[in-house]
Design a protein around this motif. Structure first.
Motif, PDB file in Angstrom:
ATOM      1  N   TRP A 168      38.662  60.575 -35.670  1.00  0.00           N
ATOM      2  CA  TRP A 168      39.039  59.845 -34.452  1.00  0.00           C
ATOM      3  C   TRP A 168      40.341  60.360 -33.847  1.00  0.00           C
ATOM      4  CZ3 TRP A 168      34.951  57.460 -32.856  1.00  0.00           C
ATOM      5  CH2 TRP A 168      34.055  56.927 -33.781  1.00  0.00           C
ATOM      6  N   LEU A 169      40.433  61.667 -33.689  1.00  0.00           N
ATOM      7  CA  LEU A 169      41.580  62.242 -32.995  1.00  0.00           C
ATOM      8  C   LEU A 169      41.527  61.865 -31.512  1.00  0.00           C
ATOM      9  CD1 LEU A 169      41.603  65.805 -34.613  1.00  0.00           C
ATOM     10  CD2 LEU A 169      43.223  63.948 -35.045  1.00  0.00           C
ATOM     11  N   GLU A 170      42.702  61.795 -30.887  1.00  0.00           N
ATOM     12  CA  GLU A 170      42.762  61.400 -29.482  1.00  0.00           C
ATOM     13  C   GLU A 170      42.028  62.399 -28.596  1.00  0.00           C
ATOM     14  OE1 GLU A 170      46.881  60.964 -28.604  1.00  0.00           O
ATOM     15  OE2 GLU A 170      47.184  59.316 -30.024  1.00  0.00           O
ATOM     16  N   VAL A 171      42.110  63.671 -28.954  1.00  0.00           N
ATOM     17  CA  VAL A 171      41.429  64.716 -28.195  1.00  0.00           C
ATOM     18  C   VAL A 171      41.124  65.877 -29.140  1.00  0.00           C
ATOM     19  CG1 VAL A 171      43.580  65.853 -27.497  1.00  0.00           C
ATOM     20  CG2 VAL A 171      41.536  66.182 -26.110  1.00  0.00           C
ATOM     21  N   ILE A 172      40.003  66.548 -28.915  1.00  0.00           N
ATOM     22  CA  ILE A 172      39.675  67.764 -29.661  1.00  0.00           C
ATOM     23  C   ILE A 172      39.954  68.941 -28.738  1.00  0.00           C
ATOM     24  CG2 ILE A 172      37.926  69.040 -30.919  1.00  0.00           C
ATOM     25  CD1 ILE A 172      38.603  66.418 -32.228  1.00  0.00           C
ATOM     26  N   ALA A 173      41.011  69.681 -29.025  1.00  0.00           N
ATOM     27  CA  ALA A 173      41.447  70.758 -28.137  1.00  0.00           C
ATOM     28  C   ALA A 173      40.456  71.919 -28.116  1.00  0.00           C
ATOM     29  CB  ALA A 173      42.835  71.248 -28.559  1.00  0.00           C
ATOM     30  N   ASP A 174      39.880  72.237 -29.275  1.00  0.00           N
ATOM     31  CA  ASP A 174      38.962  73.374 -29.391  1.00  0.00           C
ATOM     32  C   ASP A 174      37.790  72.961 -30.282  1.00  0.00           C
ATOM     33  OD1 ASP A 174      37.668  75.794 -29.632  1.00  0.00           O
ATOM     34  OD2 ASP A 174      39.280  76.802 -30.731  1.00  0.00           O
ATOM     35  N   PRO A 175      36.797  72.246 -29.712  1.00  0.00           N
ATOM     36  CA  PRO A 175      35.676  71.756 -30.531  1.00  0.00           C
ATOM     37  C   PRO A 175      34.956  72.855 -31.297  1.00  0.00           C
ATOM     38  CG  PRO A 175      35.655  70.727 -28.363  1.00  0.00           C
ATOM     39  CD  PRO A 175      36.699  71.811 -28.312  1.00  0.00           C
ATOM     40  N   ALA A 176      34.707  73.985 -30.628  1.00  0.00           N
ATOM     41  CA  ALA A 176      33.985  75.077 -31.296  1.00  0.00           C
ATOM     42  C   ALA A 176      34.805  75.655 -32.443  1.00  0.00           C
ATOM     43  CB  ALA A 176      33.644  76.171 -30.281  1.00  0.00           C
ATOM     44  N   GLY A 177      36.108  75.821 -32.227  1.00  0.00           N
ATOM     45  CA  GLY A 177      36.966  76.364 -33.278  1.00  0.00           C
ATOM     46  C   GLY A 177      37.085  75.430 -34.469  1.00  0.00           C
ATOM     47  N   LEU A 178      37.233  74.122 -34.198  1.00  0.00           N
ATOM     48  CA  LEU A 178      37.347  73.158 -35.292  1.00  0.00           C
ATOM     49  C   LEU A 178      36.034  73.047 -36.047  1.00  0.00           C
ATOM     50  CD1 LEU A 178      39.034  71.146 -36.827  1.00  0.00           C
ATOM     51  CD2 LEU A 178      38.544  69.425 -35.075  1.00  0.00           C
ATOM     52  N   THR A 179      34.922  73.073 -35.322  1.00  0.00           N
ATOM     53  CA  THR A 179      33.615  73.041 -35.981  1.00  0.00           C
ATOM     54  C   THR A 179      33.430  74.254 -36.886  1.00  0.00           C
ATOM     55  OG1 THR A 179      32.624  71.840 -34.118  1.00  0.00           O
ATOM     56  CG2 THR A 179      31.122  72.972 -35.603  1.00  0.00           C
ATOM     57  N   ALA A 180      33.818  75.422 -36.391  1.00  0.00           N
ATOM     58  CA  ALA A 180      33.697  76.641 -37.191  1.00  0.00           C
ATOM     59  C   ALA A 180      34.526  76.542 -38.470  1.00  0.00           C
ATOM     60  CB  ALA A 180      34.129  77.855 -36.366  1.00  0.00           C
ATOM     61  N   SER A 181      35.718  75.960 -38.367  1.00  0.00           N
ATOM     62  CA  SER A 181      36.571  75.804 -39.545  1.00  0.00           C
ATOM     63  C   SER A 181      35.952  74.834 -40.547  1.00  0.00           C
ATOM     64  CB  SER A 181      37.956  75.306 -39.123  1.00  0.00           C
ATOM     65  OG  SER A 181      38.608  76.229 -38.283  1.00  0.00           O
ATOM     66  N   LEU A 182      35.362  73.754 -40.045  1.00  0.00           N
ATOM     67  CA  LEU A 182      34.695  72.788 -40.927  1.00  0.00           C
ATOM     68  C   LEU A 182      33.517  73.433 -41.654  1.00  0.00           C
ATOM     69  CD1 LEU A 182      34.690  69.673 -38.560  1.00  0.00           C
ATOM     70  CD2 LEU A 182      35.862  69.810 -40.752  1.00  0.00           C
ATOM     71  N   LEU A 183      32.719  74.199 -40.896  1.00  0.00           N
ATOM     72  CA  LEU A 183      31.546  74.843 -41.492  1.00  0.00           C
ATOM     73  C   LEU A 183      31.942  75.937 -42.481  1.00  0.00           C
ATOM     74  CD1 LEU A 183      29.211  75.121 -38.376  1.00  0.00           C
ATOM     75  CD2 LEU A 183      29.140  73.431 -40.207  1.00  0.00           C
ATOM     76  N   GLU A 184      33.095  76.540 -42.255  1.00  0.00           N
ATOM     77  CA  GLU A 184      33.550  77.608 -43.150  1.00  0.00           C
ATOM     78  C   GLU A 184      33.842  77.078 -44.550  1.00  0.00           C
ATOM     79  OE1 GLU A 184      37.398  80.639 -43.623  1.00  0.00           O
ATOM     80  OE2 GLU A 184      37.080  79.549 -41.755  1.00  0.00           O
ATOM     81  N   VAL A 185      34.461  75.894 -44.624  1.00  0.00           N
ATOM     82  CA  VAL A 185      34.844  75.363 -45.940  1.00  0.00           C
ATOM     83  C   VAL A 185      33.758  74.496 -46.549  1.00  0.00           C
ATOM     84  CG1 VAL A 185      37.284  75.429 -45.315  1.00  0.00           C
ATOM     85  CG2 VAL A 185      36.004  73.300 -45.010  1.00  0.00           C
ATOM     86  N   LEU A 186      32.804  74.042 -45.749  1.00  0.00           N
ATOM     87  CA  LEU A 186      31.773  73.122 -46.247  1.00  0.00           C
ATOM     88  C   LEU A 186      31.051  73.621 -47.496  1.00  0.00           C
ATOM     89  CD1 LEU A 186      30.112  70.512 -45.850  1.00  0.00           C
ATOM     90  CD2 LEU A 186      28.657  71.787 -44.270  1.00  0.00           C
ATOM     91  N   PRO A 187      30.557  74.866 -47.536  1.00  0.00           N
ATOM     92  CA  PRO A 187      29.771  75.299 -48.699  1.00  0.00           C
ATOM     93  C   PRO A 187      30.558  75.401 -50.005  1.00  0.00           C
ATOM     94  CG  PRO A 187      29.393  76.735 -46.794  1.00  0.00           C
ATOM     95  CD  PRO A 187      30.594  75.907 -46.488  1.00  0.00           C
ATOM     96  N   VAL A 188      31.885  75.517 -49.934  1.00  0.00           N
ATOM     97  CA  VAL A 188      32.675  75.739 -51.148  1.00  0.00           C
ATOM     98  C   VAL A 188      33.413  74.479 -51.596  1.00  0.00           C
ATOM     99  CG1 VAL A 188      32.962  78.211 -50.830  1.00  0.00           C
ATOM    100  CG2 VAL A 188      34.567  76.657 -49.722  1.00  0.00           C
ATOM    101  N   CYS A 189      33.082  73.334 -50.996  1.00  0.00           N
ATOM    102  CA  CYS A 189      33.682  72.065 -51.411  1.00  0.00           C
ATOM    103  C   CYS A 189      32.755  71.345 -52.383  1.00  0.00           C
ATOM    104  CB  CYS A 189      33.957  71.174 -50.196  1.00  0.00           C
ATOM    105  SG  CYS A 189      35.307  71.753 -49.140  1.00  0.00           S
ATOM    106  N   SER A 190      33.286  70.348 -53.048  1.00  0.00           N
ATOM    107  CA  SER A 190      32.481  69.545 -53.969  1.00  0.00           C
ATOM    108  C   SER A 190      31.448  68.746 -53.177  1.00  0.00           C
ATOM    109  CB  SER A 190      33.389  68.583 -54.734  1.00  0.00           C
ATOM    110  OG  SER A 190      33.922  67.597 -53.860  1.00  0.00           O
ATOM    111  N   PRO A 191      30.372  68.285 -53.811  1.00  0.00           N
ATOM    112  CA  PRO A 191      29.355  67.497 -53.097  1.00  0.00           C
ATOM    113  C   PRO A 191      29.924  66.268 -52.405  1.00  0.00           C
ATOM    114  CG  PRO A 191      28.510  68.210 -55.220  1.00  0.00           C
ATOM    115  CD  PRO A 191      29.962  68.592 -55.193  1.00  0.00           C
ATOM    116  N   THR A 192      30.882  65.596 -53.042  1.00  0.00           N
ATOM    117  CA  THR A 192      31.471  64.406 -52.430  1.00  0.00           C
ATOM    118  C   THR A 192      32.191  64.756 -51.134  1.00  0.00           C
ATOM    119  OG1 THR A 192      31.770  63.346 -54.583  1.00  0.00           O
ATOM    120  CG2 THR A 192      33.117  62.525 -52.767  1.00  0.00           C
ATOM    121  N   VAL A 193      32.987  65.820 -51.160  1.00  0.00           N
ATOM    122  CA  VAL A 193      33.717  66.230 -49.964  1.00  0.00           C
ATOM    123  C   VAL A 193      32.758  66.791 -48.917  1.00  0.00           C
ATOM    124  CG1 VAL A 193      35.472  67.828 -49.085  1.00  0.00           C
ATOM    125  CG2 VAL A 193      35.867  66.587 -51.202  1.00  0.00           C
TER     126      VAL A 193
END
Length: 226
Positions: A168-193
């Motif tokens: 719930w950030l007030e604004v997402i400055a770079d949606p595509a960039g933030l999404t890419a960063s989320l997807l980058e770390v997703l596979p190497v995190c624990s199942p809970t995260v």
């Protein structure tokens, strides 16, 4: 004759402008930025001597941070200093905790130092990347602790605190960039995260960005099947 560089004989307003200009021309460390914003106990009290970081006026702190970080030279040196400071878990945790307002009756503002930064468009993406890249390390440590004592993740864990900052950030400055960063770390995190990250993605992905949305759905499906 007095040197031109000596502003002591100028009117007070011009002196203030001269001092401010000199500040803006110099790189600034995390400590200097935090001090100017009036935030106490964030870095130098990471040993736990202070119950929480403190500030007298969070709105003024936000304005000062915004003014300082609007300058590229200050912003770049600040980010380098921040990355170094957050390598210590104690400092990272304090930067993730709500800042206590000391004017009137003390109370938690709900915004941590890092949350304040994430709501500033010009530093949102680098701060988000810095935090997201810490998720794999701390999510693995969380799994090891859970395997050892049977406890489950909780709201005070580092991964939960990090993901809470991004919600719930007030604004997402770079949606595509933030999404890419989320997807980058997703596979190497624990199942809970991973599940927490998947829950966060709809807040970030723009529905009109069909390519990113498609990649997000594919990555999430793969993570859920693991």
């Amino acid at each position: 004759m007095q040197a031109l560089s000596d502003a002591s004989n100028l009117p007070q307003g011009q002196q203030d402008k001269r001092i401010r200009l000199q500040q803006l021309q110099q790189p600034a460390s995390l400590n200097q930025i935090v001090d100017r914003a009036g935030i106490r106990g964030l870095i130098d009290s990471a040993d736990g001597q202070m119950p929480a970081p403190e500030v007298d006026d969070p709105r003024q702190a936000h304005r000062q941070l915004s003014a300082d970080l609007a300058v590229a030279a200050i912003r770049n040196s600040f980010m380098a200093s921040l990355a170094e400071a957050l390598s210590a878990e104690g400092v990272l945790r304090r930067c993730l905790l709500p800042i206590t307002v000391t004017v009137q009756v003390s109370f938690a503002t709900g915004d941590s130092f890092l949350r304040m930064l994430l709501n500033m468009p010009n530093v949102q993406q680098p701060v988000a990347m810095l935090l997201l890249h810490k998720l794999p390390e701390y999510s693995r440590a969380e799994c090891d602790d859970r395997d050892g004592n049977g406890s489950s993740s909780n709201e005070s864990s580092i991964p939960s605190l990090i993901l809470g900052q991004l919600s719930w950030l007030e604004v997402i400055a770079d949606p595509a960039g933030l999404t890419a960063s989320l997807l980058e770390v997703l596979p190497v995190c624990s199942p809970t995260v991973q599940q927490q990250l998947i829950g966060l993605l709809p807040e970030v992905v723009q529905s009109q960005d069909h390519q990113v949305s498609s990649k997000t759905q594919t990555t999430c499906s793969s993570a859920q099947q693991q």
